[in-house]
Design a protein around this motif. Structure first.
Motif, short mmCIF file in Angstrom:
data_model
loop_
_atom_site.label_atom_id
_atom_site.label_comp_id
_atom_site.label_asym_id
_atom_site.label_seq_id
_atom_site.Cartn_x
_atom_site.Cartn_y
_atom_site.Cartn_z
N GLU A 187 3.20 3.89 19.27
CA GLU A 187 3.81 3.55 20.56
C GLU A 187 2.84 3.80 21.71
OE1 GLU A 187 7.64 5.43 20.82
OE2 GLU A 187 8.53 3.82 19.61
N LYS A 188 1.99 4.80 21.56
CA LYS A 188 0.97 5.05 22.58
C LYS A 188 0.04 3.85 22.71
CE LYS A 188 -2.62 8.44 23.78
NZ LYS A 188 -3.33 9.67 23.33
N ASN A 189 -0.10 3.10 21.63
CA ASN A 189 -0.97 1.93 21.63
C ASN A 189 -0.20 0.62 21.80
OD1 ASN A 189 -3.96 2.75 20.91
ND2 ASN A 189 -2.63 4.07 19.68
N GLY A 190 1.03 0.73 22.33
CA GLY A 190 1.75 -0.46 22.75
C GLY A 190 2.75 -1.03 21.78
N HIS A 191 2.85 -0.47 20.58
CA HIS A 191 3.80 -1.01 19.60
C HIS A 191 5.19 -0.40 19.82
CE1 HIS A 191 0.41 -2.84 17.59
NE2 HIS A 191 -0.20 -1.67 17.53
N HIS A 192 6.19 -0.97 19.16
CA HIS A 192 7.57 -0.51 19.30
C HIS A 192 8.09 -0.09 17.93
CE1 HIS A 192 7.46 -2.25 23.33
NE2 HIS A 192 6.96 -3.34 22.77
N CYS A 193 8.63 1.12 17.84
CA CYS A 193 9.04 1.67 16.54
C CYS A 193 10.56 1.80 16.46
CB CYS A 193 8.38 3.03 16.32
SG CYS A 193 6.58 2.94 16.18
N PHE A 194 11.09 1.52 15.27
CA PHE A 194 12.52 1.56 15.02
C PHE A 194 12.76 2.30 13.70
CE2 PHE A 194 11.28 -2.12 17.43
CZ PHE A 194 12.15 -2.12 18.50
N TRP A 195 14.01 2.78 13.51
CA TRP A 195 14.27 3.73 12.44
C TRP A 195 15.48 3.33 11.61
CZ3 TRP A 195 10.46 7.31 12.33
CH2 TRP A 195 9.71 7.46 13.51
N PHE A 196 15.32 3.44 10.28
CA PHE A 196 16.41 3.22 9.34
C PHE A 196 16.45 4.41 8.39
CE2 PHE A 196 18.14 2.09 5.26
CZ PHE A 196 19.11 1.13 5.47
N ALA A 197 17.61 5.06 8.27
CA ALA A 197 17.74 6.20 7.35
C ALA A 197 19.20 6.58 7.21
CB ALA A 197 16.91 7.40 7.82
N GLY A 198 19.47 7.48 6.29
CA GLY A 198 20.82 7.99 6.11
C GLY A 198 21.15 9.13 7.05
N GLU A 199 20.12 9.80 7.52
CA GLU A 199 20.28 10.88 8.50
C GLU A 199 19.15 10.73 9.51
OE1 GLU A 199 19.59 15.32 7.70
OE2 GLU A 199 21.77 15.14 7.56
N ILE A 200 19.48 10.61 10.80
CA ILE A 200 18.49 10.28 11.83
C ILE A 200 18.75 11.11 13.08
CG2 ILE A 200 17.46 8.45 13.24
CD1 ILE A 200 18.45 6.39 11.33
N ASP A 201 17.65 11.66 13.65
CA ASP A 201 17.77 12.32 14.95
C ASP A 201 16.89 11.61 15.99
OD1 ASP A 201 15.22 13.10 14.27
OD2 ASP A 201 15.69 15.24 14.10
N ARG A 202 16.59 10.33 15.77
CA ARG A 202 15.80 9.53 16.70
C ARG A 202 16.70 8.83 17.71
NH1 ARG A 202 12.71 12.34 13.56
NH2 ARG A 202 10.80 11.47 12.72
N ASP A 203 16.10 8.07 18.63
CA ASP A 203 16.82 7.34 19.66
C ASP A 203 17.86 6.41 19.02
OD1 ASP A 203 17.72 5.78 21.73
OD2 ASP A 203 15.74 5.04 22.35
N PRO A 204 19.15 6.60 19.29
CA PRO A 204 20.18 5.75 18.68
C PRO A 204 20.02 4.28 19.01
CG PRO A 204 21.17 7.70 19.69
CD PRO A 204 19.73 7.67 20.13
N GLN A 205 19.43 3.98 20.17
CA GLN A 205 19.25 2.59 20.57
C GLN A 205 18.19 1.90 19.73
OE1 GLN A 205 21.32 1.20 22.83
NE2 GLN A 205 22.30 3.22 22.80
#
Length: 416
Positions: free
Chosen positions: A30-48
């Motif tokens: 992300e520091k280099n301009g990319h966008h990251c998203f998350w898929f898992a059964g348990e997550i504490d990342r940005d819900p959006q």
């Protein structure tokens, strides 16, 4: 060119090694301009930016029932096969929904195609990768053949298919040289080594007032020494050696703190450690580090910052996050010479207190000297920080991730 990158695992939460390393990768991307998203059964990342699918968690009841039917035995029933595939089909639909919702252009499978903690999710992921041909990085932390609990199983056909899969659109990443060689030997799959890293370009901040407040909160006096075991409570961490060290130091002011909870591999070991510490007269404290929404618990970083000494007597590690974290916080440490440490880390030239499978009087004496001599401690920790900065920094990770993406998109097709 900016890319939309989807991270997939059974869990992205807490302080396990997979979750921590995934967070570092995403930070660099992300520091280099990319966008990251998350898929898992348990997550504490940005819900959006996340899709949480409870059935994808390795501790979900459906997956636990499948595990009980396929590991520790050689034969599986048709009903078990059907259960595996029913869950696979369901999770595959969710993976496609994740890719569509966030318009994913590249996938990062975090240990998902490495160790069969969730067999159905690994199978689903493999099929999605094969069908979509989305560029995928398979980040392998510990393979199933490295864990005795998976050595007897009824799913050898699935393990050969998906743990890991050999597909043309996958770049395989391992964290040590032994894993690289064993992967090639067993499967013919080539890989690159990317060790775990920390942000050595930006050292952690310390505050004496915070330390005094924290130690008071923990019930410690100014005379007490806080010895930290910064690992989960599982048998391969060799925590009994840390208890023995504190016992041999022979000072009631030495307090041993374990920073993670038990549960991933049962509670019997934790119960035995508690009894062992009581028998040895060691003040052992188990503390759960902070979870989302609970500001009353300390973070793992709090514990490192305020500890006096780190114990890391692991019998086996895929790399050794706790080792690197201790160096980052400029803390002296006792470390066991587990195989990957001997092969990949020790030759770098760190200055450490080293045990070789058992605790010696020389180890104990060296720990006393380091704790009692601030100048010796400072020389040791400053040297280790400099060595780690050369080999395990974010800058090193950034270059390696750029090379991986260039393999998919060309030098001009990825911005790093």
């Amino acid at each position: 060119m900016e890319k939309r990158i989807g991270f997939v695992a059974t869990r992205f939460a807490g302080t396990d090694g997979v979750s921590l390393e995934a967070a570092k990768w995403s930070h660099i991307l992300e520091k280099n301009g990319h966008h990251c998203f998350w898929f898992a059964g348990e997550i504490d990342r940005d819900p959006q930016r996340s899709l949480k699918v409870p059935e994808a968690f390795f501790q979900h009841e459906t997956n636990k029932a499948i595990d009980a039917a396929i590991f520790g035995r050689k034969r599986r029933s048709p009903a078990t096969t059907q259960a595996i595939h029913d869950l696979r089909v369901s999770l595959k639909k969710q993976l496609y929904a994740f890719i569509d919702r966030f318009r994913i252009e590249m996938l990062v499978a975090q240990n998902l195609l490495t160790i069969p903690m969730h067999l159905s999710l690994g199978l689903a992921m493999t099929e999605v990768i094969a069908e979509t041909q989305i560029p995928t990085v398979a980040h392998h932390h510990d393979f199933y053949w490295e864990r005795p609990r998976f050595s007897v199983n009824a799913v050898g056909d699935y393990l050969r298919m998906a743990f890991p899969p050999n597909l043309p659109n996958i770049e395989h990443v391992v964290i040590n040289s032994a894993a690289q060689e064993e992967l090639a030997l067993r499967t013919g799959v080539s890989s690159v080594i990317i060790p775990n890293v920390l942000d050595f370009e930006n050292p952690p901040l310390s505050d004496e007032k915070d330390t005094r407040t924290f130690r008071k909160t923990m019930g410690l006096t100014p005379e007490d020494f806080l010895i930290l075991q910064p690992t989960r409570i599982v048998q391969r961490k060799g925590i009994e050696h840390a208890i023995d060290l504190v016992h041999e130091l022979g000072n009631r002011h030495f307090k041993l703190l374990i920073s993670h909870e038990a549960g991933d591999e049962g509670f019997e070991y934790a119960e035995w450690l508690t009894e062992h510490a009581r028998d040895r007269g060691v003040d052992l404290r188990l503390i759960a580090t902070r979870v989302p929404g609970d500001p009353n618990r300390p973070t793992l970083w709090d514990l490192y910052a305020h500890a006096d000494f780190i114990t890391y007597p692991s019998l086996y590690e895929g790399f050794g996050n706790a080792f690197l974290e201790a160096v980052y916080f400029r803390k002296p440490l006792l470390i066991n010479r587990y195989a990957i440490f001997v092969r990949d880390i020790e030759p770098k030239g760190f200055d450490l207190i080293v045990m070789d499978g058992f605790l010696t009087k020389k180890n104990v004496q060296k720990v006393k000297e380091v704790l009692e001599q601030p100048a010796l401690r400072e020389r040791m920790t400053d040297h280790n920080y400099a060595v780690a900065s050369r080999h395990y920094s974010y800058a090193t990770l950034g270059r390696q991730l750029h090379n991986l993406m260039a393999n998919f998109f060309g030098v001009n097709g990825c911005s790093m």
